[in-house]
Motif scaffolding. Structure first.
Motif, PDB file in Angstrom:
ATOM      1  N   ILE A   1      40.489 -25.555  30.287  1.00  0.00           N
ATOM      2  CA  ILE A   1      41.256 -25.630  29.045  1.00  0.00           C
ATOM      3  C   ILE A   1      40.811 -26.863  28.267  1.00  0.00           C
ATOM      4  O   ILE A   1      40.482 -27.899  28.861  1.00  0.00           O
ATOM      5  CB  ILE A   1      42.777 -25.699  29.317  1.00  0.00           C
ATOM      6  CG1 ILE A   1      43.555 -25.761  27.987  1.00  0.00           C
ATOM      7  CG2 ILE A   1      43.125 -26.877  30.222  1.00  0.00           C
ATOM      8  CD1 ILE A   1      45.057 -25.672  28.161  1.00  0.00           C
ATOM      9  N   TYR A   2      40.756 -26.724  26.943  1.00  0.00           N
ATOM     10  CA  TYR A   2      40.461 -27.850  26.056  1.00  0.00           C
ATOM     11  C   TYR A   2      41.438 -27.783  24.896  1.00  0.00           C
ATOM     12  O   TYR A   2      41.481 -26.789  24.164  1.00  0.00           O
ATOM     13  CB  TYR A   2      39.016 -27.790  25.570  1.00  0.00           C
ATOM     14  CG  TYR A   2      38.623 -28.930  24.647  1.00  0.00           C
ATOM     15  CD1 TYR A   2      38.987 -30.236  24.926  1.00  0.00           C
ATOM     16  CD2 TYR A   2      37.871 -28.697  23.502  1.00  0.00           C
ATOM     17  CE1 TYR A   2      38.627 -31.285  24.091  1.00  0.00           C
ATOM     18  CE2 TYR A   2      37.492 -29.730  22.667  1.00  0.00           C
ATOM     19  CZ  TYR A   2      37.885 -31.018  22.964  1.00  0.00           C
ATOM     20  OH  TYR A   2      37.533 -32.062  22.133  1.00  0.00           O
ATOM     21  N   ASP A   3      42.241 -28.827  24.731  1.00  0.00           N
ATOM     22  CA  ASP A   3      43.312 -28.843  23.749  1.00  0.00           C
ATOM     23  C   ASP A   3      43.169 -30.084  22.873  1.00  0.00           C
ATOM     24  O   ASP A   3      43.008 -31.197  23.382  1.00  0.00           O
ATOM     25  CB  ASP A   3      44.668 -28.857  24.464  1.00  0.00           C
ATOM     26  CG  ASP A   3      45.831 -28.789  23.489  1.00  0.00           C
ATOM     27  OD1 ASP A   3      46.356 -27.681  23.283  1.00  0.00           O
ATOM     28  OD2 ASP A   3      46.224 -29.830  22.945  1.00  0.00           O
ATOM     29  N   VAL A   4      43.202 -29.893  21.542  1.00  0.00           N
ATOM     30  CA  VAL A   4      43.093 -30.999  20.589  1.00  0.00           C
ATOM     31  C   VAL A   4      44.276 -30.934  19.636  1.00  0.00           C
ATOM     32  O   VAL A   4      44.563 -29.879  19.052  1.00  0.00           O
ATOM     33  CB  VAL A   4      41.776 -30.944  19.792  1.00  0.00           C
ATOM     34  CG1 VAL A   4      41.716 -32.100  18.790  1.00  0.00           C
ATOM     35  CG2 VAL A   4      40.574 -30.994  20.721  1.00  0.00           C
ATOM     36  N   ARG A   5      44.943 -32.088  19.470  1.00  0.00           N
ATOM     37  CA  ARG A   5      46.061 -32.193  18.535  1.00  0.00           C
ATOM     38  C   ARG A   5      45.797 -33.371  17.612  1.00  0.00           C
ATOM     39  O   ARG A   5      45.628 -34.493  18.070  1.00  0.00           O
ATOM     40  CB  ARG A   5      47.375 -32.384  19.299  1.00  0.00           C
ATOM     41  CG  ARG A   5      47.650 -31.266  20.276  1.00  0.00           C
ATOM     42  CD  ARG A   5      48.972 -31.424  20.974  1.00  0.00           C
ATOM     43  NE  ARG A   5      49.226 -30.291  21.849  1.00  0.00           N
ATOM     44  CZ  ARG A   5      50.398 -30.023  22.403  1.00  0.00           C
ATOM     45  NH1 ARG A   5      51.441 -30.818  22.147  1.00  0.00           N
ATOM     46  NH2 ARG A   5      50.546 -28.971  23.182  1.00  0.00           N
ATOM     47  N   ARG A   6      45.766 -33.092  16.320  1.00  0.00           N
ATOM     48  CA  ARG A   6      45.429 -34.106  15.336  1.00  0.00           C
ATOM     49  C   ARG A   6      46.547 -34.178  14.296  1.00  0.00           C
ATOM     50  O   ARG A   6      46.912 -33.160  13.705  1.00  0.00           O
ATOM     51  CB  ARG A   6      44.085 -33.760  14.696  1.00  0.00           C
ATOM     52  CG  ARG A   6      43.432 -34.874  13.909  1.00  0.00           C
ATOM     53  CD  ARG A   6      42.010 -34.503  13.501  1.00  0.00           C
ATOM     54  NE  ARG A   6      41.119 -34.461  14.642  1.00  0.00           N
ATOM     55  CZ  ARG A   6      40.518 -33.362  15.085  1.00  0.00           C
ATOM     56  NH1 ARG A   6      40.731 -32.210  14.482  1.00  0.00           N
ATOM     57  NH2 ARG A   6      39.712 -33.406  16.123  1.00  0.00           N
ATOM     58  N   ASP A   7      47.089 -35.383  14.081  1.00  0.00           N
ATOM     59  CA  ASP A   7      48.178 -35.591  13.123  1.00  0.00           C
ATOM     60  C   ASP A   7      47.787 -36.689  12.141  1.00  0.00           C
ATOM     61  O   ASP A   7      47.108 -37.661  12.513  1.00  0.00           O
ATOM     62  CB  ASP A   7      49.456 -35.998  13.845  1.00  0.00           C
ATOM     63  CG  ASP A   7      50.025 -34.872  14.686  1.00  0.00           C
ATOM     64  OD1 ASP A   7      50.750 -34.039  14.137  1.00  0.00           O
ATOM     65  OD2 ASP A   7      49.719 -34.837  15.902  1.00  0.00           O
ATOM     66  N   TYR A   8      48.265 -36.559  10.895  1.00  0.00           N
ATOM     67  CA  TYR A   8      47.972 -37.530   9.845  1.00  0.00           C
ATOM     68  C   TYR A   8      49.280 -38.130   9.344  1.00  0.00           C
ATOM     69  O   TYR A   8      50.238 -37.410   9.060  1.00  0.00           O
ATOM     70  CB  TYR A   8      47.219 -36.867   8.698  1.00  0.00           C
ATOM     71  CG  TYR A   8      45.869 -36.319   9.104  1.00  0.00           C
ATOM     72  CD1 TYR A   8      44.722 -37.089   9.007  1.00  0.00           C
ATOM     73  CD2 TYR A   8      45.760 -35.020   9.613  1.00  0.00           C
ATOM     74  CE1 TYR A   8      43.485 -36.589   9.388  1.00  0.00           C
ATOM     75  CE2 TYR A   8      44.527 -34.512  10.006  1.00  0.00           C
ATOM     76  CZ  TYR A   8      43.397 -35.311   9.891  1.00  0.00           C
ATOM     77  OH  TYR A   8      42.186 -34.818  10.283  1.00  0.00           O
ATOM     78  N   VAL A   9      49.288 -39.459   9.250  1.00  0.00           N
ATOM     79  CA  VAL A   9      50.457 -40.184   8.784  1.00  0.00           C
ATOM     80  C   VAL A   9      50.023 -41.121   7.668  1.00  0.00           C
ATOM     81  O   VAL A   9      49.021 -41.836   7.801  1.00  0.00           O
ATOM     82  CB  VAL A   9      51.102 -40.999   9.926  1.00  0.00           C
ATOM     83  CG1 VAL A   9      52.276 -41.819   9.414  1.00  0.00           C
ATOM     84  CG2 VAL A   9      51.542 -40.071  11.056  1.00  0.00           C
ATOM     85  N   GLY A  10      50.753 -41.136   6.539  1.00  0.00           N
ATOM     86  CA  GLY A  10      50.392 -42.034   5.455  1.00  0.00           C
ATOM     87  C   GLY A  10      50.737 -41.456   4.102  1.00  0.00           C
ATOM     88  O   GLY A  10      51.161 -40.297   3.977  1.00  0.00           O
ATOM     89  N   PRO A  11      50.501 -42.230   3.040  1.00  0.00           N
ATOM     90  CA  PRO A  11      50.908 -41.811   1.690  1.00  0.00           C
ATOM     91  C   PRO A  11      50.096 -40.665   1.118  1.00  0.00           C
ATOM     92  O   PRO A  11      50.601 -39.909   0.275  1.00  0.00           O
ATOM     93  CB  PRO A  11      50.716 -43.085   0.856  1.00  0.00           C
ATOM     94  CG  PRO A  11      49.696 -43.884   1.613  1.00  0.00           C
ATOM     95  CD  PRO A  11      49.944 -43.603   3.053  1.00  0.00           C
ATOM     96  N   ASP A  12      48.826 -40.531   1.526  1.00  0.00           N
ATOM     97  CA  ASP A  12      47.974 -39.482   0.951  1.00  0.00           C
ATOM     98  C   ASP A  12      47.959 -38.213   1.786  1.00  0.00           C
ATOM     99  O   ASP A  12      47.994 -37.100   1.257  1.00  0.00           O
ATOM    100  CB  ASP A  12      46.541 -39.999   0.787  1.00  0.00           C
ATOM    101  CG  ASP A  12      46.439 -41.081  -0.271  1.00  0.00           C
ATOM    102  OD1 ASP A  12      47.285 -41.089  -1.184  1.00  0.00           O
ATOM    103  OD2 ASP A  12      45.518 -41.919  -0.184  1.00  0.00           O
ATOM    104  N   LEU A  13      47.870 -38.362   3.106  1.00  0.00           N
ATOM    105  CA  LEU A  13      47.690 -37.207   3.987  1.00  0.00           C
ATOM    106  C   LEU A  13      48.875 -36.966   4.897  1.00  0.00           C
ATOM    107  O   LEU A  13      48.854 -36.037   5.714  1.00  0.00           O
ATOM    108  CB  LEU A  13      46.428 -37.405   4.847  1.00  0.00           C
ATOM    109  CG  LEU A  13      45.123 -37.618   4.089  1.00  0.00           C
ATOM    110  CD1 LEU A  13      43.990 -37.893   5.056  1.00  0.00           C
ATOM    111  CD2 LEU A  13      44.797 -36.396   3.224  1.00  0.00           C
ATOM    112  N   GLY A  14      49.906 -37.797   4.797  1.00  0.00           N
ATOM    113  CA  GLY A  14      51.042 -37.715   5.692  1.00  0.00           C
ATOM    114  C   GLY A  14      51.667 -36.330   5.753  1.00  0.00           C
ATOM    115  O   GLY A  14      51.884 -35.690   4.718  1.00  0.00           O
ATOM    116  N   GLY A  15      51.951 -35.874   6.957  1.00  0.00           N
ATOM    117  CA  GLY A  15      52.545 -34.562   7.155  1.00  0.00           C
ATOM    118  C   GLY A  15      51.563 -33.491   7.537  1.00  0.00           C
ATOM    119  O   GLY A  15      51.960 -32.419   8.021  1.00  0.00           O
TER     120      GLY A  15
END
Length: 632
Positions: A285-299
């Motif tokens: 299994i290979y699992d990738v979770r990517r999150d963005y936080v900040g004024p431009d990309l947040g959410g």
């Protein structure tokens, strides 16, 4: 002139790769260093394969120093890379002019095809060198054994399995720190290793001209082990967890956006070997979770997960003939903040006949894959080698490759800020045909090794983004929007051809000289396309790495240098933005202080060269590092 000066300097300096007294964890010595899994999926001597394969083992990786894996990969012919910014930035490795996403990468047998990315493929930005024991690279298409993505080649990274303990740490430019710790051993029939790593840097701005630095931090935990159950049966497992934080420039130079990434990979399997039969099976299994936080990309967020169940075997039909066979089933899943979860699956089977007798080695195979969306695909491959006289070998290979469309390309949909975009479920696999021939002298661990290879790869059905901004006909029907509207289509054709030269000279047990050169012309062959005949983006035609290594008589102080020279290239398909060629040099040294303790240091980019591998993105200037390593 500066290239000539740097080349001359590299010949006068030299590296710690030549230490005679290696601890058990310092790499695969002797014949084991020339064993590859890439040719057939099972262990085989690289000297009998007709394919173009290079191997780097732990001593050389240690000699190069530092966590940046791309500095190690630059020693392999046919390899170039580009990076968007500093440490942890999106990093693409291209082999023989193929797209970065067309290189299949395995870590301890786990496929690193990141389904969270639009075009899939590995991200070398979060792969570090500290825990790597061995690197194998097969250049050329080889989907018969490895299935999807093996258009440009296949790279296998094997992590350490040691007996004892190993600690290392270094500190240097940009307030960077990199540390690794590993502990391993054997109890009866069981063996295992657990390793941890941590790296951080205040970094520098990923966007050129921005004074604000973009920092990076990653920590990881990895382990592997095996238990011999007896009568040829063994169970094995490996896994890795990595957590990274990277400051990025979103839509503004001084953006405060941050990208958080979690990588989880695991593999468990069984192997059996007795008499004429060898079998192996695993699940991964290979699992990738990517999150963005900040004024431009947040959410924003993205999720990708892939599973694989695979089976491989080898049956010795006669002393000189063996049958290699296998099957695999792959499942992938993708979702992001604009796309509901989608999944795809693919089943593949393959068979290969191997013939080895005296000086002659031949291999030929066939593969069939069935995808739940686009249907079936056949793949063929063959290769051979012949030892003309002792130590001189000629080889040739023909291989076909394919890459299935990613879930993003098939199903993704976005409707934000007036942007209308959707995937194309009618996409077919990208395909390639690869040819190469070469001549080699010497062996992997001999006094002199030299190889020359010529190659060509033709690719078709390449998946290209189609803008529907100005048209609502054909594939763009019902896909129009107010801003950058479009979809994907199979319209691309390319060709890459060239020559590679790779050589190592060891005039004594204290001196080693190495050079790897490649000339690769990769260009657009899409009939009627406006850019037909133009070079592909970020593919310099010339790349040369020269290194020299010397273990001095002074307390076995090892000193060394590397020089990397790359010619001009274009940054985009329009050929409108040029990336200037560059030459960078690194000097390094390692001093054994006690039997199991050493200190080391290096200066990268000695001449403070200002260069870019991706237009508008910064690279590091002159940088110094110092560290220590202890073994038990």
């Amino acid at each position: 002139m500066k290239y000539l000066i740097s080349l001359a300097a590299s010949a006068l300096l030299a590296s710690p790769a030549l230490a005679d007294e290696r601890q058990p964890d310092e790499g695969v010595a002797g014949a084991d260093a020339a064993i590859t899994v890439l040719a057939t999926g099972l262990g085989q001597s690289v000297d009998v394969s007709g394919q173009s394969i290079s191997i780097l083992s732990r001593p050389e990786i240690l000699a190069i120093q530092g966590p940046d894996l791309t500095r190690v990969l630059e020693r392999l012919p046919g390899v170039v890379f580009s990076r968007n910014g500093g440490p942890g930035g999106a990093t693409g490795v291209r082999v023989r002019g193929a797209e970065a996403e067309q290189l299949l990468v395995l870590v301890d047998g786990i496929r690193m095809d990141d389904s969270s990315l639009p075009a899939g493929g590995p991200n070398f930005g979060n792969l570090l060198a500290g825990n790597v024991d061995k690197i194998e690279l097969l250049r050329g298409s080889n989907s018969v054994i490895w299935g999807s993505q093996a258009i440009g080649g296949v790279m296998a990274l094997t992590t350490r399995q040691l007996e004892g303990a190993d600690l290392s740490a270094e500190y240097g430019a940009y307030e960077s720190f990199a540390g690794t710790a590993a502990l391993g051993g054997r109890i009866g029939s069981a063996s295992g290793t657990i390793a941890a790593g941590y790296t951080r840097s205040t970094g520098y701005s990923e966007i050129a001209g921005d004074p604000e630095p973009d920092g990076y931090r990653q920590w990881e935990l990895a382990g592997k082990g095996a238990v011999e159950l007896g009568q040829g049966l063994a169970v094995n497992a490996a896994g890795r967890f990595a957590d990274s934080r990277r400051e990025i420039d979103g839509f503004g130079l001084t953006s405060a956006d941050v990208q958080f990434t979690k990588d989880i990979s695991a593999r468990a399997g069984l192997s059996y070997a007795a008499g004429a039969l060898e079998l192996s099976a695993h699940g991964a299994i290979y699992d990738v979770r990517r999150d963005y936080v900040g004024p431009d990309l947040g959410g924003l967020y993205v999720r990708g997960r892939s599973y694989q169940a695979a089976f491989n075997g080898r049956l010795q039909l006669r002393p000189e003939v063996s049958l290699i066979f296998g099957a695999s089933n792959d499942w992938t899943r993708f979702s992001d903040s604009a796309t509901a979860g989608q999944s795809a699956s693919q089943l593949g089977v393959h068979a290969l006949l191997d013939y080895h007798a005296g000086r002659v080695n031949l291999s030929a195979g066939l593969r069939y894959d069935e995808h739940d969306t686009f249907g079936g695909a056949w793949t063929v491959g063959m290769n051979g080698s012949y030892e003309i006289v002792d130590g001189v070998r000629i080889r040739a290979s023909y291989g076909e490759g394919f890459k299935t469309p990613t879930i993003y390309q098939l199903y993704a949909f976005a409707d934000d800020y007036g942007f209308i975009f959707s995937g194309n479920p009618a996409l077919q696999p990208e395909r390639s045909r690869s040819y190469d021939a070469g001549i080699e002298y010497g062996t992997h661990d001999g006094t002199l090794q030299l190889g020359v290879t010529v190659f060509r790869r033709d690719s078709r059905n390449l998946i290209t983004f189609v803008s529907c901004d100005t048209s609502s006909a054909g594939i763009c029907a019902d896909r129009g929007g107010d801003f950058m509207a479009g979809t994907y289509a199979n319209i691309g054709r390319t060709r890459a051809d060239g020559v590679e030269v790779d050589g190592t000279v060891r005039p004594s047990d204290r001196v080693q000289l190495h050079a790897a050169y490649s000339y690769v012309k990769s260009y657009n062959r899409t009939a009627g396309d406006f850019y037909e005949g133009r070079d592909l983006a970020r593919r310099p035609r010339n790349a040369l790495t020269v290194s020299a290594d010397w273990r001095t008589p002074l307390r076995d102080l090892a000193i060394g240098a590397d020089v990397r020279m790359v010619s001009d290239s274009f940054d985009n398909q329009f050929s409108s933005t040029t990336l200037d060629g560059y030459s960078i040099a690194t000097v390094r040294a390692t001093l054994p202080v006690m039997d199991r303790f050493e200190i080391f240091g290096r200066i990268e980019n000695v001449t403070d060269e200002r260069y870019q591998t991706a237009a508008g993105y910064t690279t590091a200037g002159r940088s110094a590092y110092i560290g220590a390593r202890v073994r038990y």
